[in-house]
Design an enzyme around this catalytic site. Sequence first.
Site, PDB file in Angstrom:
ATOM      1  CB  CYS A 135      -1.026  -0.100   1.226  1.00 56.31           C
ATOM      2  SG  CYS A 135      -0.152  -0.156   2.889  1.00 56.31           S
TER       3      CYS A 135
HETATM    4  C1  RB5 Z   1      -1.671   5.954   1.854  1.00 53.47           C
HETATM    5  O1  RB5 Z   1      -1.167   7.395   2.062  1.00 53.47           O
HETATM    6  C2  RB5 Z   1      -1.990   5.297   3.031  1.00 53.47           C
HETATM    7  O2  RB5 Z   1      -2.930   5.752   3.544  1.00 53.47           O
HETATM    8  C3  RB5 Z   1      -2.296   3.909   2.408  1.00 53.47           C
HETATM    9  O3  RB5 Z   1      -1.930   3.612   1.016  1.00 53.47           O
HETATM   10  C4  RB5 Z   1      -1.504   2.986   3.398  1.00 53.47           C
HETATM   11  O4  RB5 Z   1      -0.485   3.143   3.316  1.00 53.47           O
HETATM   12  C5  RB5 Z   1      -2.201   2.711   4.507  1.00 53.47           C
HETATM   13  O5  RB5 Z   1      -1.654   2.270   5.671  1.00 53.47           O
END
Ligand code: RB5
Length: 156
Positions: A66
């Site tokens: 993520c």
């Molecule tokens: C991105 O900034 C974030 O919110 C998401 O992709 C993930 O990293 C959450 O933990």
Amino acid sequence: MKIGLGSDHNAYEMKEDLKRYIEDLGHEVVDYGSQDNCTEVDYPEVAFEVSDGINRGTLDRAILVCGTGLGMAIAACKVPGIRAVTAHDTYSAERARKSNNAQVLTMGAKVIGIEAAMKVVEMYLQSDFPGGNSARKVQQIMDKELEYLQGTGSNA
Ligand code: RB5
């Protein structure tokens, strides 16, 4: 091995690049999305689905990406039985297997470049859990989880 691979929209490109890389390493990849970088995907949904695959035994390991890797790890660790870690260096990736028997590796596409991420993935996939003293410590973690699930822990 059969590797589950999932991302949110923030890490779609990294997921696609890692898919090809993991297949080139000789593994089978099961792709849990995302499908593009503009449709918002909630990372917990992906983390839960992939973690269920580990628990059902349909996946040997999983890699979740993520923005930071953090939300994926937090969500996956909420699934009983799952040990998910965020690692952005090869030493941590190796220890995630050898010390922690982590079935899930998470990384952040906004934290690490694809070339370094590939090295981390390679180390993670080639490292195995040797058991020994580490098995005792991992078992302590799993026993604690069971206590909470059964309502016999400090939540009783
Ligand atoms: C991105 O900034 C974030 O919110 C998401 O992709 C993930 O990293 C959450 O933990």
